[in-house]
Design an enzyme around this catalytic site. Sequence first.
Site, mmCIF file in Angstrom:
data_model
loop_
_atom_site.group_PDB
_atom_site.id
_atom_site.type_symbol
_atom_site.label_atom_id
_atom_site.label_comp_id
_atom_site.label_asym_id
_atom_site.label_seq_id
_atom_site.Cartn_x
_atom_site.Cartn_y
_atom_site.Cartn_z
ATOM 1 N N LYS A 81 36.326 87.856 78.495
ATOM 2 C CA LYS A 81 35.543 87.588 77.281
ATOM 3 C C LYS A 81 34.059 87.809 77.562
ATOM 4 O O LYS A 81 33.339 88.396 76.768
ATOM 5 C CB LYS A 81 35.751 86.134 76.804
ATOM 6 C CG LYS A 81 37.099 85.857 76.171
ATOM 7 C CD LYS A 81 37.068 84.471 75.510
ATOM 8 C CE LYS A 81 38.405 84.041 74.970
ATOM 9 N NZ LYS A 81 38.436 82.695 74.409
ATOM 10 N N HIS B 108 71.187 95.247 77.500
ATOM 11 C CA HIS B 108 71.243 96.714 77.499
ATOM 12 C C HIS B 108 69.909 97.322 77.916
ATOM 13 O O HIS B 108 69.682 98.506 77.705
ATOM 14 C CB HIS B 108 71.665 97.210 76.109
ATOM 15 C CG HIS B 108 73.032 96.736 75.743
ATOM 16 N ND1 HIS B 108 74.162 97.528 75.829
ATOM 17 C CD2 HIS B 108 73.476 95.504 75.364
ATOM 18 C CE1 HIS B 108 75.218 96.809 75.480
ATOM 19 N NE2 HIS B 108 74.828 95.574 75.192
ATOM 20 N N GLU C 10 48.944 81.326 81.743
ATOM 21 C CA GLU C 10 47.563 80.840 81.730
ATOM 22 C C GLU C 10 47.421 79.500 82.438
ATOM 23 O O GLU C 10 46.340 79.151 82.886
ATOM 24 C CB GLU C 10 47.050 80.705 80.285
ATOM 25 C CG GLU C 10 46.662 82.043 79.679
ATOM 26 C CD GLU C 10 45.840 81.921 78.401
ATOM 27 O OE1 GLU C 10 45.690 80.806 77.863
ATOM 28 O OE2 GLU C 10 45.373 82.965 77.930
HETATM 29 O O1 PA5 Z 1 45.071 78.519 75.816
HETATM 30 C C1 PA5 Z 1 43.949 78.844 75.487
HETATM 31 O O2 PA5 Z 1 43.018 78.027 75.452
HETATM 32 C C2 PA5 Z 1 43.628 80.263 75.062
HETATM 33 O O3 PA5 Z 1 44.707 81.105 75.162
HETATM 34 C C3 PA5 Z 1 43.102 80.278 73.638
HETATM 35 O O4 PA5 Z 1 44.080 79.756 72.782
HETATM 36 C C4 PA5 Z 1 42.718 81.676 73.170
HETATM 37 O O5 PA5 Z 1 41.854 82.274 74.109
HETATM 38 C C5 PA5 Z 1 42.008 81.614 71.811
HETATM 39 O O6 PA5 Z 1 40.888 80.808 71.888
HETATM 40 P P1 PA5 Z 1 40.165 80.211 70.618
HETATM 41 O O7 PA5 Z 1 41.103 79.321 69.903
HETATM 42 O O8 PA5 Z 1 38.986 79.478 71.155
HETATM 43 O O9 PA5 Z 1 39.759 81.380 69.744
#
Ligand code: PA5
Length: 461
Positions: free
Chosen positions: A452, A335, A314
């Site tokens: 989303k 393995h 990410e």
């Molecule tokens: O790194 C990030 O910001 C994302 O992976 C969020 O952690 C994830 O989308 C969950 O978001 P939220 O905590 O707003 O529910």
Amino acid sequence: MSNLRYDPTAARKLIDDSAWDALIEPLQAARAETLADVDLMASEDIPKDKQPLDAGFIPYPEQLLGSPELDTMIASAERLRDDIDRLVLLGIGGSYMGLRALFEGLCHPYHNELNREDRGNVPRLYYEGNNLDNDTVAGLLELLKLRCRDPEKLKHRWGIVVISKSGGTLETAAAFRIFRQALEEFYGADAKRSRKLVVPITGEEGKLRQFSNERGYKDIFPVPDGIGGRYSVFTPVGLYPAAVLGMDVRQILQGAAEMTELFRSAPIGENPVLDYVATCHLLERDRGMNIRVLSTWGNRLEAVGLWYDQLLSESLGKHERGATPITGVNTRDLHSRGQQHQQGSRDKLITNVIIGSPSTNPVELPHVPESLDQDQLNRLAGRGVPSLLAAAIQGTNKAYADDKRPTADLHLSRLDAHTLGQLLQMLMLATVVEGRLIGINPYGQPGVEDYKRNMGEILFG
Ligand code: PA5
């Protein structure tokens, strides 16, 4: 002294010394930029190309260690711990993977199957809200119904920690509604207990914050501004449930703070963050090794690898760039993936994560009578599992070296709270430094927002 040591000796054989030397200056600049970003966050005028800027995770462990908020958080976690025998943790991505890394690294591998006393009088743990899987939701609801019948008995009581920074993530929000209803049916919708046994951890604004305030939950903890989801393991996001489960959160923070200091002050060659970035970057840039295998030598580190998969993907997987992370667990995956790593495309850098001493006494191979020695293991009788693992590590690294496949080793002297704090902070810092080095903003995840938004449009019109 650091319990963590990064040794890229084997990988460096595939890196030209001149390329390494030429990287020193840009790498130092990337470190300076990473640290300067902390101050820049306070400015009214954050340049556009720097937004979003979520560098708050860098000083946070040290800040939290010295603050009364930590005592308040731990006291609340201890109250919840004493009040329930099962904890349902709702969250997705950065709002659950850090805790999972801590839990699997530090708690008993069969935690949920132990008696409460053998668990150190802390609750069992269940995850939900991290997917849209009807069968696991139904399965957990069923389990809670079967096991939890009398709210007056500690061994029947359960609670919820719901974590969402934005407060609007659908997976978590849907699970919260479902499990909240089950919890309110169990204790009574207006019961004081229903309000005490739900602990939301969320941003200062958003739907979850608003709901939690209006519902009057006793304890609500913040996801601090300026710290993104996948960088939030050392905030209440990771540390509140960790404290409920009895982990030593002060040691975790101490380890993280020490890693920041090492990053800030140590020169290249003695700086695990910078050395790691240099090795990964040069092998990717000059040798096309854009697959990063975090090869964990132990089952208890697999969740660290999964957490790192998210962190790297990410953070740097943007603008059609960014290395691909893969988590391996050895010797298990020797393995399965092992064949490809040994003889497949030359596009992989293997980073071994090796634990020096196990947390338990070595389990030794027993000697058996000659008539039962068909497996011929009597020759190894008396040797412990760690010594067999050491041979596997040595043998695998030699096989890779013989074939000029790059490996680097991350040695952890042991797997404890302090060391895990160091390791996670090291990987977060390295991800940001690499982003600054290659000109990719390591914060924010615009691609995730796309799905989303589409999903919201499909569901809500
Ligand atoms: O790194 C990030 O910001 C994302 O992976 C969020 O952690 C994830 O989308 C969950 O978001 P939220 O905590 O707003 O529910």
